[in-house]
Design an enzyme around this catalytic site. Sequence first.
Site, PDB file in Angstrom:
ATOM      1  N   ASP A 171       0.837  -1.199   0.000  1.00 29.34           N
ATOM      2  CA  ASP A 171       0.000   0.000   0.000  1.00 29.34           C
ATOM      3  C   ASP A 171       0.868   1.245   0.000  1.00 29.34           C
ATOM      4  O   ASP A 171       1.718   1.413   0.878  1.00 29.34           O
ATOM      5  CB  ASP A 171      -0.901   0.013   1.243  1.00 29.34           C
TER       6      ASP A 171
ATOM      7  N   ASP B 258      -9.880  -6.026  -1.456  1.00 29.87           N
ATOM      8  CA  ASP B 258      -8.980  -5.447  -0.454  1.00 29.87           C
ATOM      9  C   ASP B 258      -9.799  -4.793   0.660  1.00 29.87           C
ATOM     10  O   ASP B 258     -10.539  -3.847   0.403  1.00 29.87           O
ATOM     11  CB  ASP B 258      -8.084  -4.409  -1.150  1.00 29.87           C
TER      12      ASP B 258
HETATM   13  C1  DX5 Z   1      -5.620  -0.856   2.347  1.00 29.21           C
HETATM   14  C2  DX5 Z   1      -5.010  -2.110   2.907  1.00 29.21           C
HETATM   15  C3  DX5 Z   1      -5.891  -2.618   3.996  1.00 29.21           C
HETATM   16  C4  DX5 Z   1      -5.442  -3.716   4.849  1.00 29.21           C
HETATM   17  C5  DX5 Z   1      -6.214  -4.951   4.649  1.00 29.21           C
HETATM   18  O1  DX5 Z   1      -5.477  -0.692   1.016  1.00 29.21           O
HETATM   19  O2  DX5 Z   1      -4.626  -3.043   1.929  1.00 29.21           O
HETATM   20  O3  DX5 Z   1      -7.149  -2.841   3.496  1.00 29.21           O
HETATM   21  O4  DX5 Z   1      -4.137  -3.890   4.898  1.00 29.21           O
HETATM   22  O5  DX5 Z   1      -6.291  -5.656   5.797  1.00 29.21           O
HETATM   23  P1  DX5 Z   1      -7.475  -5.689   6.881  1.00 29.21           P
HETATM   24  O6  DX5 Z   1      -8.625  -4.903   6.370  1.00 29.21           O
HETATM   25  O7  DX5 Z   1      -7.772  -7.145   7.027  1.00 29.21           O
HETATM   26  O8  DX5 Z   1      -6.875  -5.103   8.101  1.00 29.21           O
HETATM   27 ZN    ZN Z   2      -4.382  -2.104  -0.477  1.00 24.28          ZN
END
Ligand code: DX5
Ligand code: ZN
Length: 219
Positions: free
Chosen positions: A35, A176
């Site tokens: 990210d 995601d």
């Molecule tokens: C944002 C990230 C998050 C996160 C996904 O783009 O990619 O959405 O790390 O993990 P969760 O929602 O399971 O914490």
């Molecule tokens: Zn992401």
Amino acid sequence: MEKKISPSLMCCDFFEMGKQLSAFEKEKIEYLHVDVMDGVFVPNYTLGTDFIKQVKKNCSIPVDIHLMIENPEEKLDWFCFGEGDIVSIHYESTNNLNIALKKIKDRGAKAFVAIKPVTDFSVFSDVLDLIDGVLVMTVNPGFAGQKLVEGSIEKIEKTRRFLDEKNYQNIEIEVDGNVSFANARLMSDAGANIFVAGTSSVFCGNLSEGIATLREAIK
Ligand code: DX5
Ligand code: ZN
């Protein structure tokens, strides 16, 4: 379509990064989700160009770069990626979507368009020939650990149907946000095939066990 897992590296324990990347290689993980946030497109900062360089130097798994930045077409040259990698740019982040997508494809990578939960799934209809996949955000971009936005499963279903009806069965759907074991099963049944694994799944306990449970859920 083949089901693939892309652990979100912002959820890694940075002081155990080497061990965690080795575990992903051992488990034959398909992608590493990175990210990138610029504090403008989303209200947060995360990983960046040097981080990606280090990951590519130390790990053989392709990267899956999720750019949450304004005007990505002006900044793609800063990033290290190539053949086999995925680069996602947000529909909402640029007025030059096709230029950005072409720049990604010219470097041999797979070009994906990402959409926020509020964005309609049909917005990418003009660029279907330029994309390899769509990234359907199932939480608002910016932070890990959020709850699934209502209507997300239906949106995945509609996206898959839309692509199939237009004869683009080969375009992948990545999801995601809050991809928990239970949500992953629903997302998979709805037509998603790449699953970003964060705090809701593989990073909430033992990594290898989490990966095995997630694989089972998306079968
Ligand atoms: C944002 C990230 C998050 C996160 C996904 O783009 O990619 O959405 O790390 O993990 P969760 O929602 O399971 O914490
Ligand atoms: Zn992401």
